[in-house]
Write a protein that holds these residues in place. Sequence first.
Motif, PDB file in Angstrom:
ATOM      1  N   VAL A  53     136.356  59.272 -26.750  1.00 53.21           N
ATOM      2  CA  VAL A  53     137.018  59.910 -27.878  1.00 53.21           C
ATOM      3  C   VAL A  53     137.921  58.895 -28.571  1.00 53.21           C
ATOM      4  N   CYS A  54     137.810  58.822 -29.898  1.00 51.07           N
ATOM      5  CA  CYS A  54     138.621  57.874 -30.667  1.00 51.07           C
ATOM      6  C   CYS A  54     140.088  58.268 -30.591  1.00 51.07           C
ATOM      7  N   GLU A  55     140.955  57.310 -30.363  1.00 53.53           N
ATOM      8  CA  GLU A  55     142.387  57.568 -30.273  1.00 53.53           C
ATOM      9  C   GLU A  55     142.981  57.962 -31.614  1.00 53.53           C
ATOM     10  N   VAL A  60     134.074  61.849 -31.496  1.00 52.51           N
ATOM     11  CA  VAL A  60     133.518  61.942 -30.147  1.00 52.51           C
ATOM     12  C   VAL A  60     132.229  61.133 -30.062  1.00 52.51           C
ATOM     13  N   LYS A  61     132.101  60.360 -29.004  1.00 53.05           N
ATOM     14  CA  LYS A  61     130.879  59.593 -28.765  1.00 53.05           C
ATOM     15  C   LYS A  61     130.370  59.908 -27.356  1.00 53.05           C
ATOM     16  N   ILE A  62     129.085  60.282 -27.284  1.00 49.28           N
ATOM     17  CA  ILE A  62     128.425  60.546 -26.016  1.00 49.28           C
ATOM     18  C   ILE A  62     127.550  59.336 -25.682  1.00 49.28           C
ATOM     19  N   VAL A  63     127.760  58.725 -24.526  1.00 51.58           N
ATOM     20  CA  VAL A  63     126.991  57.554 -24.104  1.00 51.58           C
ATOM     21  C   VAL A  63     126.139  57.944 -22.894  1.00 51.58           C
ATOM     22  N   PRO A  64     124.839  58.175 -23.090  1.00 53.53           N
ATOM     23  CA  PRO A  64     123.979  58.573 -21.957  1.00 53.53           C
ATOM     24  C   PRO A  64     123.796  57.432 -20.968  1.00 53.53           C
ATOM     25  N   TYR A  65     123.483  57.787 -19.726  1.00 51.98           N
ATOM     26  CA  TYR A  65     123.186  56.788 -18.703  1.00 51.98           C
ATOM     27  C   TYR A  65     121.845  56.127 -19.007  1.00 51.98           C
ATOM     28  N   PRO A 355     131.280  48.292 -29.912  1.00 49.76           N
ATOM     29  CA  PRO A 355     131.032  49.732 -29.866  1.00 49.76           C
ATOM     30  C   PRO A 355     132.218  50.525 -29.342  1.00 49.76           C
ATOM     31  N   GLY A 356     133.210  49.827 -28.788  1.00 52.08           N
ATOM     32  CA  GLY A 356     134.406  50.507 -28.317  1.00 52.08           C
ATOM     33  C   GLY A 356     135.423  50.753 -29.420  1.00 52.08           C
ATOM     34  N   ILE A 357     135.098  50.313 -30.648  1.00 49.38           N
ATOM     35  CA  ILE A 357     135.998  50.516 -31.789  1.00 49.38           C
ATOM     36  C   ILE A 357     135.348  51.499 -32.764  1.00 49.38           C
ATOM     37  N   CYS A 358     136.080  52.474 -33.211  1.00 46.29           N
ATOM     38  CA  CYS A 358     135.577  53.509 -34.126  1.00 46.29           C
ATOM     39  C   CYS A 358     135.305  52.905 -35.505  1.00 46.29           C
ATOM     40  N   ARG A 359     134.132  53.166 -36.046  1.00 45.82           N
ATOM     41  CA  ARG A 359     133.782  52.660 -37.382  1.00 45.82           C
ATOM     42  C   ARG A 359     134.524  53.422 -38.482  1.00 45.82           C
ATOM     43  N   TYR A 364     140.508  52.399 -31.114  1.00 49.94           N
ATOM     44  CA  TYR A 364     139.663  52.271 -29.934  1.00 49.94           C
ATOM     45  C   TYR A 364     139.241  53.649 -29.411  1.00 49.94           C
ATOM     46  N   TYR A 365     138.028  53.670 -28.831  1.00 51.68           N
ATOM     47  CA  TYR A 365     137.573  54.859 -28.128  1.00 51.68           C
ATOM     48  C   TYR A 365     138.212  54.880 -26.740  1.00 51.68           C
ATOM     49  N   GLU A 366     138.616  56.058 -26.332  1.00 47.64           N
ATOM     50  CA  GLU A 366     139.240  56.240 -25.026  1.00 47.64           C
ATOM     51  C   GLU A 366     138.275  56.971 -24.100  1.00 47.64           C
ATOM     52  N   TYR A 367     138.153  56.474 -22.887  1.00 45.53           N
ATOM     53  CA  TYR A 367     137.292  57.104 -21.887  1.00 45.53           C
ATOM     54  C   TYR A 367     137.917  58.403 -21.419  1.00 45.53           C
ATOM     55  N   LYS A 368     137.158  59.518 -21.560  1.00 45.63           N
ATOM     56  CA  LYS A 368     137.682  60.829 -21.215  1.00 45.63           C
ATOM     57  C   LYS A 368     137.038  61.451 -19.982  1.00 45.63           C
ATOM     58  N   GLY A 369     135.912  60.901 -19.561  1.00 39.60           N
ATOM     59  CA  GLY A 369     135.254  61.450 -18.390  1.00 39.60           C
ATOM     60  C   GLY A 369     133.755  61.255 -18.459  1.00 39.60           C
TER      61      GLY A 369
END
Length: 427
Positions: A53-55, A60-65, A355-359, A364-369
């Motif tokens: 989630v962008c700070e 919201v960004k979903i990153v699949p395995y 990719p960790g920076i919001c366009r 920065y995107y923050e890891y939420k879980g």
Amino acid sequence: MKKNILWQIFFDVKENWKRFVEKHEKRIRPIVRKEVEKFQQCGDPKQGFKLLVCEGCHDVKIVPYRCHSRFCTSCSSGEAEEWSRVLSHDAYQVLHRHVIFTIDEELRPIFAKHRYLLKDLMDRSVKLIQEFFQRKSKVMPGIIAGLHTFGGKAQFNPHVHMMVTMGGMTAKGEWKQYDFLPFEMLRKQWQTVVLKMLREKLSREEIKRIQPILQQAWNNHQNGFYIYAPKEKGNIKEQLRYIGRYLRHPAIGMSRIIAYDGETVSFRYKDKKDGQEKIETLSVEEFIGRLIQHIPDEFFKMIRHYGIYGRRIRSICRKILGKWQERVKRWIVKMNRLKRRNWSQRQKDQGGHDPGICRKCGNYYEYKGEVCLKDGKLVIRYTTDLMARKYLERMMGYQSGNAEKEEKGRKANPSAPQYSTLYLFGL
């Protein structure tokens, strides 16, 4: 996620893989089905994902395995590039030869049937080089060997690629250069080694059956089996990176596949006989059959390290040669190891954007879980707070199909509260 053309060939509406399995089920190795099924699910959120989630704007960004299958071209291409980058830094900064050991064409089906022979093929080719260096120069070279089971047309063609240091470490811990390989002698020796190995490893019944093939392989190659080892020129680091990429490249790259119409597949290949680029067109069934035969057996290592590159003695050899190079002021060992880049760093270096920076806002995107698959069901593996947990639960519902019922219920009852992404994360 966008699926590449290889995924489409296997799993589009034609269901080519499913029909292939139904037809050839008894002939397919279990590891093949396992790796292809992993490839099918690569990048699918139903197999698990991370929530970012962008700070700033709370995008919201979903990153699949990823699947990390040994058959997946998407996973292997990035891994091969990173491996070659690290290798070019960690290898000794000396000249290397790219040596290729081949076998007779008529022997290929024997190795396809008895795949356990492939490790012996690698070990004995390396031993031949090691014995030559020991005999002529009294040194232990560094060798990284990679097994390729494929040719240009994706046919089964086992051969060994080696990255060999032109020189090695003496018994006194000094570096000694040696840059000569007698091809004619090695070719004949290699032919003898391969044929002797087959007679040692196979049963008497099998040897009796293939004896005419072994005899023909001896008679048809008066100069021995082909060995290729051109002298390398140019920057040593770029040489190492190129050879490293070549050792790890897949059976067929996506750029080589030029057409798929649901029934046939066309791809480019380079004909080694005349050096011309040609096009091969196969039925989908034959194309799938050619590709899956290159999936290695479970736990089989396609890349192996020998000599002063051996995993057990590599660190000791580096320390010994490090002391030697300080004494003679000749720098061939880099003592500081290069760290592997993570996914975010590789994407930034290749595409120019982190990719960790919001366009949208530049934060920065923050890891939420994240959510993972356990016993066939999606479960929350970790979450940072209650709001993130609620969002992950909702996403899990969408992936399982339960959210469709909730969505219909909200449409039927407009007075029910509507939750947006922004509201969910506190705006």
